[in-house]
Write a protein that holds these residues in place. Structure first.
Motif, PDB file in Angstrom:
ATOM      1  N   PHE A   1       0.844  -1.197   0.000  1.00  0.00           N
ATOM      2  CA  PHE A   1       0.000   0.000   0.000  1.00  0.00           C
ATOM      3  C   PHE A   1       0.880   1.248   0.000  1.00  0.00           C
ATOM      4  O   PHE A   1       2.095   1.181   0.219  1.00  0.00           O
ATOM      5  N   ILE A   2       0.270   2.392  -0.236  1.00  0.00           N
ATOM      6  CA  ILE A   2       0.991   3.655  -0.391  1.00  0.00           C
ATOM      7  C   ILE A   2       0.821   4.539   0.846  1.00  0.00           C
ATOM      8  O   ILE A   2      -0.293   4.708   1.347  1.00  0.00           O
ATOM      9  N   ILE A   3       1.916   5.083   1.312  1.00  0.00           N
ATOM     10  CA  ILE A   3       1.883   6.066   2.391  1.00  0.00           C
ATOM     11  C   ILE A   3       1.559   7.430   1.782  1.00  0.00           C
ATOM     12  O   ILE A   3       2.244   7.879   0.852  1.00  0.00           O
ATOM     13  N   PRO A   4       0.541   8.127   2.264  1.00  0.00           N
ATOM     14  CA  PRO A   4       0.173   9.416   1.658  1.00  0.00           C
ATOM     15  C   PRO A   4       1.245  10.486   1.870  1.00  0.00           C
ATOM     16  O   PRO A   4       2.027  10.419   2.822  1.00  0.00           O
ATOM     17  N   SER A   5       1.251  11.470   0.983  1.00  0.00           N
ATOM     18  CA  SER A   5       2.270  12.522   1.031  1.00  0.00           C
ATOM     19  C   SER A   5       2.132  13.420   2.261  1.00  0.00           C
ATOM     20  O   SER A   5       3.049  14.181   2.577  1.00  0.00           O
ATOM     21  N   SER A   6       0.994  13.341   2.956  1.00  0.00           N
ATOM     22  CA  SER A   6       0.815  14.148   4.176  1.00  0.00           C
ATOM     23  C   SER A   6       1.761  13.699   5.291  1.00  0.00           C
ATOM     24  O   SER A   6       2.038  14.457   6.221  1.00  0.00           O
ATOM     25  N   ILE A   7       2.235  12.449   5.214  1.00  0.00           N
ATOM     26  CA  ILE A   7       3.241  11.964   6.175  1.00  0.00           C
ATOM     27  C   ILE A   7       4.603  12.292   5.586  1.00  0.00           C
ATOM     28  O   ILE A   7       5.000  11.743   4.560  1.00  0.00           O
ATOM     29  N   LYS A   8       5.328  13.180   6.248  1.00  0.00           N
ATOM     30  CA  LYS A   8       6.523  13.754   5.644  1.00  0.00           C
ATOM     31  C   LYS A   8       7.828  13.381   6.338  1.00  0.00           C
ATOM     32  O   LYS A   8       8.908  13.571   5.775  1.00  0.00           O
ATOM     33  N   THR A   9       7.761  12.891   7.570  1.00  0.00           N
ATOM     34  CA  THR A   9       8.995  12.578   8.297  1.00  0.00           C
ATOM     35  C   THR A   9       8.959  11.135   8.791  1.00  0.00           C
ATOM     36  O   THR A   9       7.889  10.512   8.892  1.00  0.00           O
ATOM     37  N   TRP A  10      10.152  10.635   9.159  1.00  0.00           N
ATOM     38  CA  TRP A  10      10.221   9.281   9.696  1.00  0.00           C
ATOM     39  C   TRP A  10       9.479   9.190  11.030  1.00  0.00           C
ATOM     40  O   TRP A  10       8.824   8.179  11.306  1.00  0.00           O
ATOM     41  N   LYS A  11       9.558  10.227  11.828  1.00  0.00           N
ATOM     42  CA  LYS A  11       8.861  10.205  13.114  1.00  0.00           C
ATOM     43  C   LYS A  11       7.361  10.085  12.909  1.00  0.00           C
ATOM     44  O   LYS A  11       6.676   9.321  13.602  1.00  0.00           O
ATOM     45  N   GLN A  12       6.821  10.795  11.915  1.00  0.00           N
ATOM     46  CA  GLN A  12       5.390  10.701  11.609  1.00  0.00           C
ATOM     47  C   GLN A  12       5.035   9.305  11.093  1.00  0.00           C
ATOM     48  O   GLN A  12       3.976   8.757  11.435  1.00  0.00           O
TER      49      GLN A  12
END
Length: 438
Positions: A270-281
């Motif tokens: 599955f795809i992680i959305p672009s709204s998640i921008k950092t490794w911590k997120q």
């Protein structure tokens, strides 16, 4: 003039291209190296006279048809999922084909067409699979000829990092396709143990690794490959009780990789959305975090101490930091790959290492015997790697034998015929790829 076509000039193709480039120059033949990255292909044939580099778009079927049509034999170093497309083209044009990749069920569906066309298709002629097959067969034949009955066979191989360049806590650096490393083991491992069929699901695979103390070579750990059972008929060991093929890694690697699997970071579905921008997120999205102490909460979630060596390997990767993700709209596995390609990169001057072991137990004259055959190869630098050498040289010699019809068998084959693997063995031993037995 005979022509060899090599499709793909990536990490594992260097030694193959070097040998074939020199070979075609000595025979007044021709070598074509085609790759999506024309710069890489051009660099790898620069020192040869009768070699040509061409751009190659894997999506362009007409271009593939044109390339294959120029060749007498085709060597595919492309990703495994593209081999069926290459094979279809070779069948249509009547061209022999070789590759180091597995002879999958999808490939085997073409058997009748290959035989009808009268072409030779050789699969699994690299390192693992490849050298593992014919090196084991030689030992098996020797034991059988003495009257021995083999009861156990374990074969493990790993692409690692040379001891002098082992500079990270994972004891690992990339020397071949990183994507294959990230997705390794997905599926269910199947093997034979003490007469019983065993299955290990992916979720438990890296938590089930066994340790190998190889003396001066070091201590390693190995996990079972996806399918050992299908090789039982190939090795012809009717009385075998234990039969397993697997992958070697450095000590402590598997426990830490198991944590990445539990977190979901090796998932490619599955795809992680672009709204998640950092490794911590990203890590927070995978865990039920409720406070600002992400490391502690992830450790609790994984049921492991923060001071555990496996957990500290995750900390070293930097996945708990606010570091920005370098990709967007990709899978968790793709994000992990991008990170590891930086963390596990072979630096300038770094050397890789190939280790393969075969462990046999057999009965002879009512006595139990054990035999271990070990292969240990160190690369020259980050370009002239042990991986490229051990994958490429067996395939290069096989290409020569098929091209000159010294070995020619219509059908889809593995390197199990002595008339094929004996000259390959002699050749690679002359290049320093040789087992030591104890």
């Amino acid at each position: 003039m005979k022509t060899i076509l090599v499709l793909g000039a990536g990490k594992s193709a260097g030694a193959l291209i070097d040998y074939l480039g020199n070979y075609v120059d000595s025979q007044c033949f021709k070598l074509i190296v085609a790759d999506p990255n024309i710069k890489i292909a051009t660099q790898k044939i620069a020192s040869f006279t009768n070699s040509q580099a061409l751009p190659f778009d894997v999506k362009d079927k007409d271009a593939l048809h044109s390339l294959v049509n120029q060749a007498d034999v085709v060597v595919s170093m492309l990703p495994a999922f593209l081999h069926p497309l290459v094979l279809e083209t070779c069948i249509f044009l009547g061209k022999d084909m070789l590759t180091a990749s597995y002879a999958t069920a999808e490939i085997k569906k073409y058997e009748s067409q290959v035989i009808e066309k009268g072409i030779t298709v050789l699969m699994e002629c690299g390192l693992d699979p490849g050298i593992d097959h014919f090196s084991a067969l030689e030992i098996i034949e020797r034991i059988k000829n003495k009257g021995g009955i083999i009861t156990s066979f374990k074969s493990f191989c790993g692409g690692l990092v040379a001891p002098e360049n082992d500079t990270n806590p994972w004891h690992y650096k990339f020397s071949w396709n990183p994507r294959n490393v990230i997705l390794a083991g997905q599926g269910t491992a199947q093997y034979l143990d003490a007469g019983n069929i065993k299955y290990i699901p992916y979720q438990q695979l890296f938590n089930s690794a066994q340790q190998f103390d190889l003396g001066e070579m070091g201590v390693f750990e190995g996990y079972a490959n996806r399918d050992s059972l299908s090789y039982l008929p190939i090795y012809d060991l009717p009385q075998i009780e234990t039969f397993v093929r697997g992958t070697l890694r450095g000590e402590g690697y598997c426990k830490a990789w198991h944590l990445l699997v539990k977190l979901g970071l090796t998932d490619d579905s599955f795809i992680i959305p672009s709204s998640i921008k950092t490794w911590k997120q990203l890590i927070s999205a995978f865990t039920p975090t409720k406070s600002n102490d992400l490391q502690q909460e992830v450790a609790d979630y994984l049921n492991i101490s923060m001071n555990n060596e496996a957990f500290q390997k995750l900390v070293w990767l930097g996945i708990f930091n606010d570091e920005t993700l370098t990709l967007s709209n990709v899978s968790p596995a793709a994000h992990l790959q991008a990170l590891l390609e930086q963390k596990w990169k072979l630096e300038v001057g770094d050397k890789d290492r190939i280790i393969m072991i075969h462990e046999f137990e057999y009965l002879l004259n009512n006595q139990k015997h054990t035999l271990r055959a070990s292969l240990d190869v160190i690369g020259e630098d980050e370009n002239l790697t042990a991986m490229a050498k051990t994958v490429g040289l067996p395939l290069a010699k096989a290409t020569e034998l098929v091209l000159t019809k010294q070995w020619n068998k219509p059908g889809i084959h593995l390197p199990l015929d002595k008339k094929l693997y004996e000259p390959i063995t002699q050749f690679i031993e002359s290049k320093g790829i040789k087992f030591v037995e104890s």
